[in-house]
Scaffold this motif. Structure first.
Motif, short mmCIF file in Angstrom:
data_model
loop_
_atom_site.label_atom_id
_atom_site.label_comp_id
_atom_site.label_asym_id
_atom_site.label_seq_id
_atom_site.Cartn_x
_atom_site.Cartn_y
_atom_site.Cartn_z
N LEU A 90 -0.83 0.88 1.37
CA LEU A 90 -0.88 2.34 1.30
C LEU A 90 -2.25 2.85 1.73
O LEU A 90 -3.27 2.37 1.27
CB LEU A 90 -0.66 2.81 -0.15
N ILE A 94 -1.21 8.30 0.77
CA ILE A 94 0.20 8.17 0.44
C ILE A 94 1.00 7.71 1.65
O ILE A 94 2.23 7.67 1.62
CB ILE A 94 0.80 9.48 -0.11
N ASN A 137 3.31 0.08 -7.73
CA ASN A 137 3.14 1.45 -7.25
C ASN A 137 3.59 1.60 -5.81
O ASN A 137 3.55 0.66 -5.03
CB ASN A 137 1.65 1.85 -7.30
N ILE A 168 3.36 11.09 -3.83
CA ILE A 168 2.02 11.12 -4.43
C ILE A 168 2.04 10.42 -5.78
O ILE A 168 1.18 9.57 -6.07
CB ILE A 168 1.53 12.57 -4.59
N SER A 201 4.20 8.30 -6.90
CA SER A 201 4.53 6.89 -6.75
C SER A 201 3.29 6.08 -6.41
O SER A 201 3.12 4.96 -6.90
CB SER A 201 5.57 6.75 -5.63
N ALA A 202 2.40 6.64 -5.59
CA ALA A 202 1.20 5.91 -5.17
C ALA A 202 0.32 5.57 -6.36
O ALA A 202 -0.48 4.64 -6.28
CB ALA A 202 0.42 6.73 -4.15
N ILE A 203 0.44 6.32 -7.46
CA ILE A 203 -0.36 5.96 -8.63
C ILE A 203 0.53 5.46 -9.77
O ILE A 203 0.10 5.36 -10.90
CB ILE A 203 -1.23 7.13 -9.13
N GLY A 204 1.77 5.16 -9.44
CA GLY A 204 2.66 4.55 -10.42
C GLY A 204 3.09 5.46 -11.54
O GLY A 204 3.32 5.03 -12.65
N VAL A 214 5.79 7.75 -11.33
CA VAL A 214 7.17 8.24 -11.29
C VAL A 214 7.88 7.68 -12.52
O VAL A 214 7.83 6.47 -12.76
CB VAL A 214 7.90 7.75 -10.02
#
Lengths: 204, 319
Positions: free
Chosen positions: A10, A13, A120, B68, B70-73, B75
């Protein structure tokens, strides 16, 4: 013996393709090296992967190992590469004997007993898979719903490394999950692969 | 409609119909808003109720928000898409990196976690200037660019800014010369350029006892939301089906889509002179007037719309 497994990295994003290359030497002092700007969690991957493979009942190669996470100049972080590295090792050890992995993207953290833990960025992985036109993604069960938000790819939810091995070898059937049906009012319900009916019983 | 999108319904906010009106306008046109009032008048409650009157996320917006988180876990487990508009309320002790994003491996900040939602800054003058300055880029461009030696990383950050402040450090209106000077000093703390980017300033006065204890509930969220959605519909038609709101209309677009009739023009000209409004404020008044007309279902902007829009330049008058 060289194996290549597809995963992602990643940037913000935005997902980029990351090739996880695993090279098992014929012989040599058993030492494992990870290159490709790994952070601390990625460097620890090998320890988790070793335990997960052994505890799942598979042989761990006693030779010099090199793992490369390409592209080499982008920082890699997090335990997301545990699964692709494990798959690469098992391919190199010829425990996995089909080329099925080539059409899939892999991500997941491994527990020491071989179970898969969520990671993630899985929705971004799914978006990458769609963009690349591959068949689908292999992800931990707890991440599967996220991946289903993207249509046009198969989502294979996995509980453990042994499921992944069985699935790739064709000995273990795994039901692919299709995209969720989401109408404008966001009444989302999981649907079987072939149909996407609008959500019933919506309140107005 | 779907389940409740906000922690509080506007019906629970007693009185404050004028503030609800301002928030409805803000929600309809995507305008940024500042609430000014003493402690305990319901500013935080209003901010929490705001997502309840915003239109639902479109599928593309929901996808962006989910990407967004999801990128920091973050969700929620078992959920496919995030469907509610996010509301972020960073405390005024948050660092610039926490607010705008960054770090060795760049992470999204509060402004990105508020993407397509609301960023609520309570006690805005208490925020360090360095932090407030970092808000300029997202407010202008709708994203944050974090530069590193190896390259830049872009995080989306298109949010609705809602700020709240007390008129004085102590929290109550000034009563004499000394406290008036204290108030002027306090107000000066807020950077001019940031205030310039806030479209609507509304006063939140203490609520009279009768309204607090009265039987009648205030206007509820569902009613306001319906109005907001209709106004957004008009904007979408005008902007060729895009989700562009009035807040981002350029000067040229304002000339084309928000022409003022002679009376309205004259009123605005007078106000510019008397209140010393900047050119940026001039465009803001036009944008807000455009939204007010949209809420009434009218294409033409009249003097009443402009008059109301000018009222929302409270802070320009004071400084």
């Amino acid at each position: 013996m060289l194996a290549q497994v597809h995963s992602f990295v990643l940037q913000g994003i935005d997902p980029l393709s990351c090739e996880v290359e695993v090279d098992v030497a014929e012989s040599g002092f058993p030492k494992t090296t990870i290159v490709g700007l790994p952070d601390a969690a990625v460097k620890e991957s090998v320890e988790r992967v070793r335990s997960a493979i052994v505890n799942s009942g598979y042989p761990f190669p006693m030779a010099r190992l090199l793992v490369n996470l390409a592209p080499a100049d982008i920082r890699k972080e997090g335990p997301v590469y545990d699964l692709p590295i494990a798959v690469g090792l098992l391919l190199a050890a010829q425990v996995i004997q089909t080329p099925r992995h080539k059409q899939l993207l892999f991500a997941g953290e491994l527990a020491l007993d071989g179970r898969l833990r969520p990671v993630n960025g899985v929705i971004n992985l799914a978006i990458l898979a769609k963009r690349l036109g591959v068949e689908g993604v292999v992800v931990p069960t707890d991440n599967a719903e996220e991946a289903r938000a993207v249509d046009g790819i198969e989502v294979y939810p996995m509980d453990a490394l042994s499921s992944v091995v069985g699935f790739l070898n064709g000995t273990h059937e795994v039901e692919a999950l299709g995209p969720v049906s989401i109408d404008h009012e966001f009444c989302s319900k999981p649907t079987p692969r072939s149909t996407s009916p609008r959500c019933a019983g919506k309140r107005r | 409609m779907q389940q409740a999108h906000a922690a509080i319904d506007f019906a629970e906010v007693r009185g404050q119909e004028a503030v609800k009106r301002a928030l409805t306008i803000a929600a309809a046109g995507g305008h940024n808003l500042m609430m000014i009032g003493p402690a305990g008048t319901g500013k935080s409650m209003c901010a929490k109720a705001l997502p309840g009157i915003l239109p639902p996320l479109s599928r593309d917006e929901a996808l962006e928000v989910t990407r967004i988180y999801s990128a920091i876990g973050q969700v929620p487990k078992g959920q496919s898409l995030m469907t509610a508009r996010p509301v972020r309320s960073p405390h005024h002790t948050a660092s610039p990196v926490a607010v705008v994003g960054g770090g060795t491996i760049p992470r999204p900040g509060e402004v990105s976690l508020a993407h397509h939602g609301v960023l609520f800054l309570d006690e805005m003058p208490e925020f360090p200037r360095a932090v407030l300055e970092t808000l300029r880029q997202p407010l202008e461009d709708g994203d944050v660019t974090i530069a590193r030696a190896q390259g830049s990383i872009r995080f989306p950050a298109r949010f609705m800014l809602v700020a709240a402040m007390n008129p004085t450090p102590k929290g109550s209106k000034p009563t004499d010369e000394v406290s008036q000077r204290a108030m002027d000093k306090y107000m000066a703390k807020i950077s001019g350029p940031l205030i310039d980017r806030v479209d609507i300033h509304v006063e939140v006065p203490p609520v009279p006892y009768q309204q607090l204890t009265g039987q009648k509930n205030g206007t509820d969220s569902a009613t306001l939301r319906a109005k907001v959605i209709e106004a957004r519909q008009r904007q979408a038609e005008r902007n060729g089906g895009t989700l562009k709101t009035n807040r981002v209309l350029s000067g040229r677009e304002l000339d084309e889509f928000a022409p003022l009739d002679p009376q309205a023009k004259e009123l605005l000209r007078q106000a510019m002179g008397e209140l010393g409004l900047s050119a940026r404020a001039y465009d803001k008044v036009r944008r807000v007037a455009r939204t007010i007309a949209d809420l009434e279902g009218l294409d033409d902007i009249n003097v009443a719309h402009v008059g109301e829009a000018i009222q929302y330049r409270l802070l320009d008058r004071q400084t």
